[in-house]
Design a protein around this motif. Structure first.
Motif, PDB file in Angstrom:
ATOM      1  N   TRP A 286      13.981 -39.122  37.319  1.00 54.74           N
ATOM      2  CA  TRP A 286      14.254 -39.666  35.988  1.00 54.74           C
ATOM      3  C   TRP A 286      14.428 -38.543  34.967  1.00 54.74           C
ATOM      4  CZ3 TRP A 286      12.714 -39.775  30.978  1.00 54.74           C
ATOM      5  CH2 TRP A 286      13.179 -40.830  30.188  1.00 54.74           C
ATOM      6  N   SER A 287      13.528 -37.572  34.977  1.00 54.16           N
ATOM      7  CA  SER A 287      13.574 -36.496  33.989  1.00 54.16           C
ATOM      8  C   SER A 287      14.873 -35.696  34.086  1.00 54.16           C
ATOM      9  CB  SER A 287      12.370 -35.558  34.152  1.00 54.16           C
ATOM     10  OG  SER A 287      11.166 -36.234  33.862  1.00 54.16           O
TER      11      SER A 287
ATOM     12  N   MET B  72       7.864 -36.248  30.091  1.00 50.96           N
ATOM     13  CA  MET B  72       9.096 -37.022  29.949  1.00 50.96           C
ATOM     14  C   MET B  72       9.551 -37.141  28.497  1.00 50.96           C
ATOM     15  SD  MET B  72       8.661 -40.022  32.788  1.00 50.96           S
ATOM     16  CE  MET B  72       8.292 -39.601  34.491  1.00 50.96           C
TER      17      MET B  72
ATOM     18  N   GLY C 279      13.029 -35.747  28.853  1.00 50.20           N
ATOM     19  CA  GLY C 279      13.621 -36.499  29.938  1.00 50.20           C
ATOM     20  C   GLY C 279      15.034 -36.943  29.622  1.00 50.20           C
TER      21      GLY C 279
ATOM     22  N   THR D   8      14.445 -47.123  32.908  1.00 51.72           N
ATOM     23  CA  THR D   8      13.187 -46.559  32.423  1.00 51.72           C
ATOM     24  C   THR D   8      12.233 -46.251  33.563  1.00 51.72           C
ATOM     25  OG1 THR D   8      12.083 -48.705  32.187  1.00 51.72           O
ATOM     26  CG2 THR D   8      13.430 -47.936  30.322  1.00 51.72           C
ATOM     27  N   MET D   9      11.084 -45.680  33.200  1.00 52.73           N
ATOM     28  CA  MET D   9       9.952 -45.494  34.107  1.00 52.73           C
ATOM     29  C   MET D   9       8.753 -46.187  33.490  1.00 52.73           C
ATOM     30  SD  MET D   9      10.527 -43.667  36.906  1.00 52.73           S
ATOM     31  CE  MET D   9       8.945 -42.905  37.309  1.00 52.73           C
TER      32      MET D   9
ATOM     33  N   ALA E  64       9.529 -39.504  39.026  1.00 52.12           N
ATOM     34  CA  ALA E  64       9.503 -38.926  37.681  1.00 52.12           C
ATOM     35  C   ALA E  64      10.486 -37.764  37.569  1.00 52.12           C
ATOM     36  CB  ALA E  64       8.094 -38.462  37.342  1.00 52.12           C
TER      37      ALA E  64
ATOM     38  N   GLY F 193       4.366 -45.012  29.538  1.00 48.54           N
ATOM     39  CA  GLY F 193       5.652 -45.431  30.072  1.00 48.54           C
ATOM     40  C   GLY F 193       6.756 -45.459  29.024  1.00 48.54           C
ATOM     41  N   ILE F 194       7.999 -45.272  29.476  1.00 48.31           N
ATOM     42  CA  ILE F 194       9.143 -45.264  28.571  1.00 48.31           C
ATOM     43  C   ILE F 194       9.289 -46.624  27.899  1.00 48.31           C
ATOM     44  CG2 ILE F 194      11.609 -44.794  28.362  1.00 48.31           C
ATOM     45  CD1 ILE F 194       9.888 -42.413  29.296  1.00 48.31           C
TER      46      ILE F 194
ATOM     47  N   ALA G 272       4.551 -42.941  33.257  1.00 51.93           N
ATOM     48  CA  ALA G 272       5.106 -41.676  32.764  1.00 51.93           C
ATOM     49  C   ALA G 272       3.982 -40.759  32.316  1.00 51.93           C
ATOM     50  CB  ALA G 272       6.089 -41.929  31.618  1.00 51.93           C
ATOM     51  N   ASP G 273       4.368 -39.537  31.935  1.00 51.72           N
ATOM     52  CA  ASP G 273       3.414 -38.604  31.348  1.00 51.72           C
ATOM     53  C   ASP G 273       4.109 -37.854  30.220  1.00 51.72           C
ATOM     54  OD1 ASP G 273       5.027 -36.713  32.535  1.00 51.72           O
ATOM     55  OD2 ASP G 273       3.537 -36.040  33.988  1.00 51.72           O
TER      56      ASP G 273
ATOM     57  N   HIS H  47       0.547 -40.089  35.935  1.00 52.98           N
ATOM     58  CA  HIS H  47       1.561 -40.888  35.262  1.00 52.98           C
ATOM     59  C   HIS H  47       0.955 -42.252  34.959  1.00 52.98           C
ATOM     60  CE1 HIS H  47       3.824 -37.859  37.581  1.00 52.98           C
ATOM     61  NE2 HIS H  47       4.662 -37.889  36.567  1.00 52.98           N
TER      62      HIS H  47
END
Length: 419
Positions: free
Chosen positions: A341-342, A175, A148, A167-168, A338, A275-276, A171-172, A270
């Protein structure tokens, strides 16, 4: 679950603190690229915060060739150009030709050799993430993920530096790994700043506050504060989860909404534990880097407790059934957020941060007021005479828009550079 409102995503990190109905599973598990590694009679263990695993099941799954020297009780492993060497009872090890010191030494337990999982995985090219709430270690092949880009800014003033990462909270594996600029900025920082430091858990004071604010004390119940139709949807949700249909009766609407959010987000692709923000906090604690909370957890609970009955029910309905009438925010696909963000798509983030269609009460409380308070903290770091470096991770939807952290700092005269 494919949809969550944008406002809920920005608050999702807080929900993991007080999930009163989420079933707890304290067994330690290991996942590789989304598939759980099966252990026979010898299970993984935790020792001083380090996950130790039986050597053969893990090495086999990681495709590492192992040589065992009985005389010296030394394990040697190779995978392509990667190599490692460990000795039972010793914290001295070799990783790709470099001497390293392990936090916990390999050991024999009932004639089974246990080795530190993170050391083995990272040495052979895997991304490692630890979820304390789920007691789960997640391993991801770096070559399987493009990683990401995220949203990163750098601010310098009076010898101080602030790296600001959008951030997120959900997430998964896709990222990770984070791009080198993010990792390098984190590594140079003296402090990590986050919305709320969840790694140390809720304080006794916070727990008492939650208990005090989350329940009705006037003799009324949840069904007295929402419509009969909405209450039926709540009980249907509980039934589908295998929970008693009256589980939420004594709790206030805002608290019920957060419980349902946590359950649904934990079941989605996610997840909060990926999460980040959580990744950064786990990384900081491992490196013994101080973690600073930019927000007061108790004030957030009180703010949610003060939402109007109308807003609370609309949030609850939107969480139960995305696409519900008169939602407080537009339904936003987590997949879209997502992807944004990525790819580090600043234009898409700018559009999302216009908050078109948001309820004004919710926008003021969850975005505007919070951003203003966080900016004051960041200004203090930048205007300090300590000449220190801060890495600050805050939900991406707080960054841009008219009341975003970035434009607010720019209005104060600070120059922000995209990284």
């Amino acid at each position: 679950m494919k949809k969550l409102s944008a406002s809920i995503v920005s608050l999702a990190l807080l929900t993991s603190l007080f999930s009163a109905v989420q079933a707890a599973d304290n067994s330690l598990s290991v996942q590789l690229n989304g598939e759980q590694i099966q252990f026979s009679e010898s299970e993984p263990i935790l020792e001083n915060g380090v996950t130790l695993v039986p050597i053969h099941p893990v090495m086999e799954k990681l495709d590492v060739k192992v040589i065992w020297d009985e005389a010296t009780q030394t394990v040697t492993g190779t995978k392509g150009s990667s190599s490692l060497s460990l000795q039972v009872g010793s914290t001295n090890a070799m990783a790709n030709g470099t001497a390293v010191t392990l936090e916990v030494a390999p050991k024999l337990i009932r004639n089974v050799t246990y080795v530190p999982l993170r050391f083995v995985a990272e040495t052979t090219g895997y991304q490692v993430a630890w979820s304390p709430s789920l007691h789960r270690v997640t391993l991801t092949s770096k070559q399987q993920s493009e990683g990401g880009r995220g949203f990163l800014w750098k601010i310098e003033n009076m010898g101080n530096t602030v790296y600001l990462l959008g951030t997120m909270h959900l997430a998964d594996d896709s990222m990770y790994p984070l791009r080198p600029e993010i990792e390098n900025a984190f590594n140079t920082a003296d402090y990590l700043g986050v919305e709320v430091d969840l790694m140390k858990g809720a304080s006794e004071e916070s727990q008492k506050l939650i208990a005090d604010l989350s329940v009705y004390k006037d003799g009324t119940k949840l069904q007295d504060h929402i419509s009969a139709e909405t209450y039926k949807k709540v009980t249907a949700f509980l039934k589908a989860q295998g929970l008693p249909e009256n589980s939420f009766d004594n709790f206030k609407t805002w608290f019920v909404e957060k419980q349902i959010l946590y359950i649904k987000s934990s079941q989605g692709e996610h997840k909060p534990d990926m999460g980040i923000d959580r990744y950064l906090m786990e990384k900081a604690y491992k490196a013994k880097k101080p973690v600073i909370s930019l927000e007061n957890m108790e004030l957030q609970f009180q703010a949610m407790n003060n939402y109007s009955d109308s807003l609370n029910e609309r949030l609850l309905l939107q969480n139960l059934e995305p696409g519900s009438p008169n939602p407080p925010t537009p339904d936003v696909s987590v997949d879209v957020l997502a992807k944004m963000w990525s790819e580090g798509d600043y234009n898409a983030l700018t559009e999302a941060s216009k908050f078109i269609g948001w309820d004004t009460e919710l926008l003021k409380s969850s975005i505007d007021d919070r951003n203003a308070a966080m900016v004051e903290k960041i200004k203090g770091y930048l205007n300090s005479d300590k000449k220190e470096t801060y890495f600050i991770g805050v939900g991406s939807l707080h960054m841009l828009g008219d009341m975003g952290i970035v434009p607010l700092l720019e209005k104060e005269g600070f120059k922000l550079e995209r990284q």
